[in-house]
Design a protein around this motif. Structure first.
Motif, short mmCIF file in Angstrom:
data_model
loop_
_atom_site.label_atom_id
_atom_site.label_comp_id
_atom_site.label_asym_id
_atom_site.label_seq_id
_atom_site.Cartn_x
_atom_site.Cartn_y
_atom_site.Cartn_z
N TYR A 156 8.30 -0.03 -55.77
CA TYR A 156 7.84 0.33 -54.42
C TYR A 156 7.27 1.76 -54.41
CZ TYR A 156 8.18 1.77 -49.51
OH TYR A 156 7.92 2.27 -48.26
N ASP A 162 4.02 0.94 -50.86
CA ASP A 162 3.33 -0.21 -50.24
C ASP A 162 4.26 -1.41 -50.29
OD1 ASP A 162 1.73 -2.47 -49.72
OD2 ASP A 162 -0.05 -1.50 -50.51
N GLU A 164 4.01 -4.38 -48.97
CA GLU A 164 3.36 -5.66 -49.20
C GLU A 164 3.08 -5.87 -50.70
OE1 GLU A 164 2.06 -9.36 -48.44
OE2 GLU A 164 2.99 -8.00 -47.01
N LYS A 165 2.59 -4.84 -51.36
CA LYS A 165 2.32 -4.94 -52.79
C LYS A 165 3.63 -5.17 -53.55
CE LYS A 165 -0.79 -2.19 -54.52
NZ LYS A 165 -1.49 -0.99 -55.10
#
Length: 317
Positions: A156, A162, A164-165
């Motif tokens: 993260y 991010d 979502e990534k």
């Protein structure tokens, strides 16, 4: 854990390995229907292992304390960088060191030490996290892990915070058993070094350290020491280094004693405890002493698929 005390404590043995049990716990945590039933009965789930970041927060203090002790002893000067070596499987303790650096402790390199379940070593070498491999039972069982939960927190961070990534990587891990980070993310891992020690190297390290110093390493800390020697050979880096000692040798008495001398192989468990106490010149921990006469209090077992049902039964829901 068969003798665990506490009238409000229940112990359940899970058929499988650490990854199986931890995945089962995560599934329970993510079960919204079960969460509602528990809330209705006045219960809420928590975790004492490093799934819960509350486990990592006090571990950060280890590295602050270690740094201050080195300064106090005159081993380093203020603001001088150090390295840290952490034997790890679930990536919690070493992530705590990373957070300590984020908070201001000058750490140069994070040396991630694995046993033969070397998924983290392969990740730091290639940028690909792949749990599709044989699971190995070793003499450093707390590191027998192929799904390192806390690596997700580092991913993260290097993904630019991010969510979502990060979620996409974890979904790939769940669906395919692997994921690969980008070249940009790999660059952000340059301060990490990974390596591993096999069973023979771990035992040899225990024996060597005892013969040279009289200090008795546990099997996990021995992995850290063995990997540190590989790090020095690979890099020629002589920066002052802290090796995190992560367990007591009394928890792994048979593995430790037979590593020191094969003559201990045929001894009974509590005889080995006494022999270890004499070798290490430290008293047997009280918790170990109590096990000699403790009654068996828990004998519940469950398959991973039965974990939620078993918990509900224990709570009377």
């Amino acid at each position: 854990m068969l003798t665990q005390k506490g009238e409000n404590t229940a112990v359940v043995g899970i058929y499988g390995n650490f990854d199986d049990a931890q995945t089962g716990v995560k599934n329970i945590f993510n079960d919204k229907e079960m969460k509602e039933k528990l809330a209705g009965a006045g219960f809420q789930f928590s975790s004492a292992n490093s799934i819960n970041i509350g486990r990592l927060v006090p571990q950060i203090a280890y590295y602050v304390y270690a740094y201050l002790r080195l300064m106090e002893a005159g081993e380093i000067q203020e603001n001088e960088q150090i390295n840290v070596v952490v034997p790890t499987g679930n990536f919690g303790n070493i992530l705590a060191a990373y957070y300590a650096k984020e908070m201001g402790i000058p750490i140069a390199r994070f040396i991630c030490a694995s046993n033969e379940n070397k998924v983290l070593y392969d990740f730091f070498r290639t940028g690909c996290y792949d749990r599709n491999r044989d699971f190995r039972l070793t003499n450093s069982p707390s590191m027998d892990i192929l799904i390192s939960s806390n690596l997700e927190r580092l991913i993260y961070k290097i993904a630019g915070n991010d969510a979502e990534k990060n979620r996409n990587f974890m979904e790939q891990l769940g669906a395919e058993g692997k994921y690969e980070i980008t070249e940009e993310m790999k660059e952000k891992l340059r301060e990490f070094y990974g390596n591993y020690a096999n069973e023979e190297e771990t035992a040899q390290t225990i024996r060597q350290v005892y013969e040279e110093t009289g200090y008795v390493l546990d099997t996990h800390t021995a992995v850290g020491k063995a990997v540190y020697e590989k790090y020095k050979k690979d890099t020629q880096d002589n920066t002052k280094t802290v090796i995190a000692s992560t367990a007591s040798p009394f928890k792994f008495t048979r593995s430790v004693m037979t590593a020191i001398d094969k003559k201990y192989e045929d001894m009974e468990d509590f005889q080995l405890v006494d022999e270890l106490s004499e070798l290490a010149k430290i008293p047997v921990p009280q918790a170990i002493e109590e096990i000699r006469t403790a009654e068996i209090r828990h004998n519940t077992t469950a398959q991973v698929s039965q974990m939620a049902e078993t918990v509900m039964k224990i709570l009377g829901i």
